[in-house]
Write a protein that holds these residues in place. Structure first.
Motif, PDB file in Angstrom:
ATOM      1  N   SER A  67       0.831  -1.205   0.000  1.00  0.00           N
ATOM      2  CA  SER A  67       0.000   0.000   0.000  1.00  0.00           C
ATOM      3  C   SER A  67       0.867   1.256   0.000  1.00  0.00           C
ATOM      4  CB  SER A  67      -0.916   0.005   1.223  1.00  0.00           C
ATOM      5  OG  SER A  67      -0.155  -0.002   2.417  1.00  0.00           O
ATOM      6  N   GLY A  68       0.232   2.385  -0.312  1.00  0.00           N
ATOM      7  CA  GLY A  68       0.898   3.683  -0.217  1.00  0.00           C
ATOM      8  C   GLY A  68       1.661   4.113  -1.433  1.00  0.00           C
ATOM      9  N   GLY A  69       1.529   3.423  -2.574  1.00  0.00           N
ATOM     10  CA  GLY A  69       2.284   3.791  -3.768  1.00  0.00           C
ATOM     11  C   GLY A  69       1.839   5.124  -4.342  1.00  0.00           C
ATOM     12  N   THR A  70       2.807   5.886  -4.880  1.00  0.00           N
ATOM     13  CA  THR A  70       2.510   7.174  -5.507  1.00  0.00           C
ATOM     14  C   THR A  70       2.795   7.180  -7.004  1.00  0.00           C
ATOM     15  OG1 THR A  70       4.716   7.986  -4.928  1.00  0.00           O
ATOM     16  CG2 THR A  70       2.941   8.403  -3.354  1.00  0.00           C
ATOM     17  N   ILE A  71       3.643   6.281  -7.480  1.00  0.00           N
ATOM     18  CA  ILE A  71       3.943   6.114  -8.907  1.00  0.00           C
ATOM     19  C   ILE A  71       4.504   4.706  -9.075  1.00  0.00           C
ATOM     20  CG2 ILE A  71       6.278   7.033  -8.752  1.00  0.00           C
ATOM     21  CD1 ILE A  71       5.853   8.304 -11.516  1.00  0.00           C
ATOM     22  N   THR A  72       4.358   4.125 -10.271  1.00  0.00           N
ATOM     23  CA  THR A  72       4.716   2.719 -10.475  1.00  0.00           C
ATOM     24  C   THR A  72       5.737   2.581 -11.597  1.00  0.00           C
ATOM     25  OG1 THR A  72       2.538   2.004  -9.729  1.00  0.00           O
ATOM     26  CG2 THR A  72       3.810   0.423 -10.989  1.00  0.00           C
ATOM     27  N   VAL A  73       6.658   1.619 -11.433  1.00  0.00           N
ATOM     28  CA  VAL A  73       7.629   1.241 -12.467  1.00  0.00           C
ATOM     29  C   VAL A  73       7.424  -0.235 -12.782  1.00  0.00           C
ATOM     30  CG1 VAL A  73      10.068   0.955 -13.005  1.00  0.00           C
ATOM     31  CG2 VAL A  73       9.312   2.978 -11.752  1.00  0.00           C
ATOM     32  N   SER A  74       7.238  -0.553 -14.068  1.00  0.00           N
ATOM     33  CA  SER A  74       7.021  -1.930 -14.499  1.00  0.00           C
ATOM     34  C   SER A  74       8.155  -2.331 -15.443  1.00  0.00           C
ATOM     35  CB  SER A  74       5.666  -2.066 -15.211  1.00  0.00           C
ATOM     36  OG  SER A  74       5.471  -3.382 -15.678  1.00  0.00           O
ATOM     37  N   ASN A  75       8.974  -3.271 -14.987  1.00  0.00           N
ATOM     38  CA  ASN A  75      10.132  -3.709 -15.778  1.00  0.00           C
ATOM     39  C   ASN A  75       9.775  -5.006 -16.503  1.00  0.00           C
ATOM     40  OD1 ASN A  75      12.680  -4.040 -16.833  1.00  0.00           O
ATOM     41  ND2 ASN A  75      13.556  -4.878 -14.951  1.00  0.00           N
ATOM     42  N   ILE A  76       9.084  -4.873 -17.620  1.00  0.00           N
ATOM     43  CA  ILE A  76       8.690  -6.047 -18.395  1.00  0.00           C
ATOM     44  C   ILE A  76       9.846  -6.537 -19.262  1.00  0.00           C
ATOM     45  CG2 ILE A  76       7.874  -4.828 -20.438  1.00  0.00           C
ATOM     46  CD1 ILE A  76       6.150  -7.814 -18.699  1.00  0.00           C
ATOM     47  N   GLY A  77      10.900  -5.727 -19.387  1.00  0.00           N
ATOM     48  CA  GLY A  77      12.004  -6.084 -20.268  1.00  0.00           C
ATOM     49  C   GLY A  77      12.775  -7.311 -19.838  1.00  0.00           C
ATOM     50  N   ASN A  78      12.758  -7.646 -18.540  1.00  0.00           N
ATOM     51  CA  ASN A  78      13.491  -8.843 -18.120  1.00  0.00           C
ATOM     52  C   ASN A  78      12.803 -10.113 -18.582  1.00  0.00           C
ATOM     53  OD1 ASN A  78      11.279  -8.675 -16.510  1.00  0.00           O
ATOM     54  ND2 ASN A  78      12.360  -8.879 -14.568  1.00  0.00           N
ATOM     55  N   ILE A  79      11.563 -10.015 -19.063  1.00  0.00           N
ATOM     56  CA  ILE A  79      10.859 -11.163 -19.646  1.00  0.00           C
ATOM     57  C   ILE A  79      10.914 -11.096 -21.165  1.00  0.00           C
ATOM     58  CG2 ILE A  79       8.643 -12.358 -19.812  1.00  0.00           C
ATOM     59  CD1 ILE A  79       7.963 -11.337 -17.044  1.00  0.00           C
ATOM     60  N   GLY A  80      10.648  -9.916 -21.703  1.00  0.00           N
ATOM     61  CA  GLY A  80      10.667  -9.738 -23.155  1.00  0.00           C
ATOM     62  C   GLY A  80       9.824  -8.544 -23.537  1.00  0.00           C
ATOM     63  N   GLY A  81       9.961  -8.111 -24.770  1.00  0.00           N
ATOM     64  CA  GLY A  81       9.165  -6.989 -25.247  1.00  0.00           C
ATOM     65  C   GLY A  81       9.955  -5.706 -25.256  1.00  0.00           C
ATOM     66  N   THR A  82       9.831  -4.961 -26.359  1.00  0.00           N
ATOM     67  CA  THR A  82      10.548  -3.699 -26.518  1.00  0.00           C
ATOM     68  C   THR A  82       9.694  -2.508 -26.146  1.00  0.00           C
ATOM     69  OG1 THR A  82      11.808  -4.698 -28.345  1.00  0.00           O
ATOM     70  CG2 THR A  82      11.879  -2.298 -28.151  1.00  0.00           C
ATOM     71  N   TYR A  83       8.431  -2.537 -26.531  1.00  0.00           N
ATOM     72  CA  TYR A  83       7.503  -1.455 -26.236  1.00  0.00           C
ATOM     73  C   TYR A  83       6.323  -2.023 -25.458  1.00  0.00           C
ATOM     74  CZ  TYR A  83      10.100   0.730 -30.084  1.00  0.00           C
ATOM     75  OH  TYR A  83      11.097   1.213 -30.899  1.00  0.00           O
ATOM     76  N   LEU A  84       5.714  -1.182 -24.674  1.00  0.00           N
ATOM     77  CA  LEU A  84       4.510  -1.582 -23.951  1.00  0.00           C
ATOM     78  C   LEU A  84       3.685  -0.342 -23.659  1.00  0.00           C
ATOM     79  CD1 LEU A  84       5.194  -2.107 -20.179  1.00  0.00           C
ATOM     80  CD2 LEU A  84       7.071  -1.591 -21.726  1.00  0.00           C
ATOM     81  N   SER A  85       2.451  -0.577 -23.310  1.00  0.00           N
ATOM     82  CA  SER A  85       1.533   0.511 -22.952  1.00  0.00           C
ATOM     83  C   SER A  85       0.981   0.219 -21.560  1.00  0.00           C
ATOM     84  CB  SER A  85       0.395   0.612 -23.977  1.00  0.00           C
ATOM     85  OG  SER A  85      -0.510   1.644 -23.626  1.00  0.00           O
ATOM     86  N   PRO A  86       1.698   0.625 -20.498  1.00  0.00           N
ATOM     87  CA  PRO A  86       1.259   0.307 -19.144  1.00  0.00           C
ATOM     88  C   PRO A  86      -0.007   1.075 -18.753  1.00  0.00           C
ATOM     89  CG  PRO A  86       3.139   1.774 -19.076  1.00  0.00           C
ATOM     90  CD  PRO A  86       2.945   1.411 -20.516  1.00  0.00           C
ATOM     91  N   VAL A  87      -0.722   0.535 -17.772  1.00  0.00           N
ATOM     92  CA  VAL A  87      -1.985   1.124 -17.318  1.00  0.00           C
ATOM     93  C   VAL A  87      -1.743   1.824 -15.991  1.00  0.00           C
ATOM     94  CG1 VAL A  87      -4.369   0.647 -16.643  1.00  0.00           C
ATOM     95  CG2 VAL A  87      -3.305  -0.656 -18.497  1.00  0.00           C
ATOM     96  N   VAL A  88      -2.195   3.069 -15.893  1.00  0.00           N
ATOM     97  CA  VAL A  88      -2.030   3.858 -14.675  1.00  0.00           C
ATOM     98  C   VAL A  88      -2.823   3.222 -13.544  1.00  0.00           C
ATOM     99  CG1 VAL A  88      -2.382   6.115 -13.601  1.00  0.00           C
ATOM    100  CG2 VAL A  88      -1.642   5.963 -15.986  1.00  0.00           C
ATOM    101  N   VAL A  89      -2.192   3.082 -12.398  1.00  0.00           N
ATOM    102  CA  VAL A  89      -2.831   2.489 -11.235  1.00  0.00           C
ATOM    103  C   VAL A  89      -3.746   3.521 -10.588  1.00  0.00           C
ATOM    104  CG1 VAL A  89      -2.420   1.346  -9.015  1.00  0.00           C
ATOM    105  CG2 VAL A  89      -0.829   1.021 -10.908  1.00  0.00           C
ATOM    106  N   GLU A  90      -4.851   3.038 -10.038  1.00  0.00           N
ATOM    107  CA  GLU A  90      -5.775   3.930  -9.348  1.00  0.00           C
ATOM    108  C   GLU A  90      -5.061   4.652  -8.211  1.00  0.00           C
ATOM    109  OE1 GLU A  90     -10.329   3.605  -7.559  1.00  0.00           O
ATOM    110  OE2 GLU A  90      -8.942   1.936  -7.391  1.00  0.00           O
TER     111      GLU A  90
END
Length: 514
Positions: A420-443
Motif C-alpha cells: 500500500s501507499g504507492g505514488t507512482i509505479t515502475v514496471s520492468n517487463i524487459g526482463n521477460i521480453g518486449g521492446t515497447y509496452l503501454s502500461p496502465v495507470v494504477v488507481e
C-alpha cells in the motif's frame, strides 16, 4: 363533604383488598406465584454476544479470502489471540481478537470470501453482561425467596471435555479434519495454494513437511507423483485445471485440438487474477496517453559493471546486496525527476459530497514522499510492492529493499504495508521480453513507467573533433502512461527527458547523494 370523600376512598380500598384476598388464599395458586409476589429473586446471568467486524486491512480492499481458522465454536480466546488468517489483495494477514471471551459462531468457512466491515465471528464477552445486573435486594422475611441459579459464563463445547480450549492448527497441517467440517484449511503460502489449484489438488489432503506442518511445493509434487503411481491407468491421473495443461487426454493437448469438435472449459479466476480484474477495470476509467522514448544505457552498463566488481570484494558489501541490477538506478532517477515535476507524484480526488449527481469538484493532492511501486512477476501472479520514501535512500538502499520485497513476494509473505501507499509505479517487463509496452495507470496515481528489453544496436559516434564511426550501444525503450485529466503531454515529455538524462549520465546521481 370531606367525610363523604374519605369514606368513599376507604370503601374503594376495601373492595380492592377483598378481590385480592381470595387469590392469595386460593389452593389453586402455585407456590412459585405466591412467593414471587412476596419476595425478590435473582435474574439470569445473560452473556453479551459481540460480533467482530472485519477491519479494512488495505487500500480499497472490500473483501478477502479466509485461508484458515485458528479457533472453533466453543473455544476460549483472549484479547489479541489469533482468530484466522486471510488473504487480501495478494497479501496474507493474521486477524487477532479484539475481545476476551468464548467463540460463539464463525460466519465463514475456509476458502470463502469475507466482506470488510461485516461480522466474521461472534464472541461471548465475559464480564460485560454482569455489569448490567443490579445488586440483589434483601428478600422479604415472610417467605423464602425463589432462587434461580445463574447459567455459567461458558458452556463447554462437546469436544472440550468440559475445559475451555483454544484451537490452533494441527501439526500435520491437515486442520480440515478436526471434526469441524470445512472450517479450517492447511497451512501454506499463497504461492503454494496457487500451485495446488493449478494441479487440481485438494491441499487439505496433503501432510506438510514444513514448519508447524506447513505444506510446501515439494509436498504437492510428491503427492501428485504418488497419486499417478497408484493409478491403474494414465487417464485417471489428476490433470491440471489451467489452460497450460498439455498432458495426453487433456482438452488442450495437440491430439485433442486436431480431432473432434471445439471444446470450451470454463475455469475460475484465482484470487490474484480476480483482484487484477477489479483493479484494472477501475484503472481503465482513467483517460490515458502514451509517451515513449529511447534511452542509451551504455554508460550505465559500464558503471554497473564497475560497482558490481567493488561489491564482489570482501568486506565492501553490506551483506544485503551482492549484485546490483539496473532497476535501482532507474527508480532513483524517477525519484530525482519527481522533485522537479511533483505533479507526477500526485493523486486525483473528486469530492462528491457537495451534490448528489456525482460531479464533484476535482482536487489534485501533492505528496511529499516518493513511494514507488514495482511490478513483480511471482508464482502467485503479478504483484506490486512499494519501495517507501525512495528520496531518502541511496542506490544500495533501494537495491536492498527491492531484494527484500522480491523474496517476500516469492514466498507469499508480503504484508499490507508492503503493498500500500504507492505514488507512482515502475514496471520492468524487459526482463521477460518486449521492446515497447503501454502500461496502465494504477488507481490513486497519475503516471506509470514501463521499461522494455535492453538491446545492442549499431550507432554513429558523435564525438567532436573525431571522424564519425559506427559503435555499439546498449539502448532501452521507456514507455510512459499518464492521466490526461491532469497531466499534459509537454509536462510528461519534460519529466521523461530528466529521467533519460540521469540514466544516460548516471554520474549525475553522485551530486545528489543525501
Amino acid at each position: 363533604m370531606f367525610l363523604n370523600q374519605t369514606s368513599r376512598a376507604v370503601r374503594q380500598q376495601w373492595r380492592t383488598l377483598t378481590r385480592l384476598t381470595p387469590l392469595q388464599k386460593s389452593p389453586l395458586s402455585p407456590p412459585s406465584l405466591l412467593s414471587s409476589t412476596r419476595a425478590f429473586h435473582a435474574t439470569r446471568n445473560l452473556l453479551a454476544i459481540k460480533p467482530v467486524l472485519l477491519a479494512d486491512i488495505g487500500e480499497g480492499i472490500v473483501e478477502c479470502e479466509i485461508i484458515q481458522w485458528f479457533v472453533e465454536p466453543g473455544a476460549r480466546v483472549e484479547e489479541f489471540s489469533p482468530l484466522c488468517e486471510v488473504q487480501s489483495d495478494k497479501a496474507s494477514v493474521e486477524i487477532t481478537s479484539r475481545f476476551a471471551g468464548v467463540v460463539k459462531k464463525l460466519h465463514y468457512d475456509a476458502g470463502e470470501m469475507a466482506k470488510v466491515g461485516k461480522p466474521f465471528v461472534d464472541i461471548d464477552i465475559e464480564g460485560d453482561a454482569g455489569q448490567s445486573i443490579p445488586p440483589e435486594p434483601v428478600a422479604a422475611k415472610e417467605e423464602p425467596p425463589v432462587v434461580i441459579t445463574p447459567r455459567p459464563a461458558h458452556t463447554p463445547a462437546p469436544w472440550s471435555n468440559g475445559v475451555p480450549i483454544m484451537s490452533f492448527p494441527q501439526p500435520n497441517g491437515n486442520t480440515a479434519k478436526n471434526g469441524n467440517g470445512n472450517r479450517n484449511g492447511a497451512l501454506a503460502t499463497p504461492a503454494v495454494r496457487h500451485l495446488a489449484k493449478e494441479l487440481g489438488v485438494n491441499i487439505t489432503q496433503i501432510n506438510g513437511t514444513g514448519k508447524d506442518g506447513r505444506v510446501q511445493k515439494e509436498d504437492i509434487y510428491k503427492y501428485v507423483e504418488a497419486k499417478k503411481g497408484s493409478s491403474s491407468a494414465q487417464a485417471s491421473s489428476p490433470l491440471p485445471t489451467t489452460p497450460s495443461a498439455t498432458a495426453v487426454g487433456s482438452p488442450f493437448s495437440p491430439e485433442a485440438s486436431s480431432n473432434g469438435p471445439q471444446q470450451e472449459t470454463p475455469i475460475v479466476l484465482t484470487r490474484t487474477q480476480e483482484m487484477m480484474f477489479k483493479t484494472m477495470t477501475r484503472s481503465l476509467n482513467i483517460p490515458h496517453f502514451l509517451y515513449a522514448d529511447e534511452v542509451d544505457f551504455s554508460s550505465l552498463v559500464e558503471l554497473r559493471g564497475r560497482l558490481n566488481k567493488v561489491l564482489g570484494k570482501s568486506g565492501l558489501s553490506d551483506g544485503q546486496v551482492g549484485k546490483l541490477s539496473y532497476l535501482p538506478f532507474i527508480i532513483k532517477a524517477v525519484s530525482m525527476a519527481l522533485y522537479k515535476y511533483p505533479i507526477l507524484n500526485a493523486r486525483v480526488d473528486v469530492d462528491n459530497t457537495g451534490n448528489g449527481n456525482g460531479n464533484g469538484k476535482p482536487t489534485l493532492v501533492l505528496r511529499s514522499q516518493h513511494n514507488i511501486g514495482v511490478a513483480m512477476d511471482t508464482p502467485s501472479g503479478l504483484l506490486v510492492p512499494v519501495v517507501k520514501n525512495v528520496g531518502s535512500l541511496n542506490i544500495l538502499g533501494v537495491a536492498a529493499e527491492l531484494a527484500r520485497l522480491q523474496k517476500a513476494a516469492v514466498e507469499g509473505k508480503l504484508s499490507p504495508q508492503d503493498m500500500s501507499g504507492g505514488t507512482i509505479t515502475v514496471s520492468n517487463i524487459g526482463n521477460i521480453g518486449g521492446t515497447y509496452l503501454s502500461p496502465v495507470v494504477v488507481e490513486k496515481e497519475v503516471a506509470i513507467l514501463g521499461i522494455g528489453r535492453m538491446r545492442t544496436v549499431p550507432a554513429f559516434s558523435s564525438v567532436p573533433g573525431e571522424e564519425e564511426k559506427i559503435v555499439k550501444k546498449q539502448v532501452c525503450n521507456f514507455s510512459w502512461s499518464a492521466d490526461h485529466r491532469v497531466v499534459d503531454g509537454a509536462t510528461m515529455a519534460r519529466a521523461a527527458e530528466v529521467v533519460r538524462t540521469i540514466v544516460e549520465e548516471p554520474d549525475v546521481m553522485v551530486m545528489h547523494l543525501r
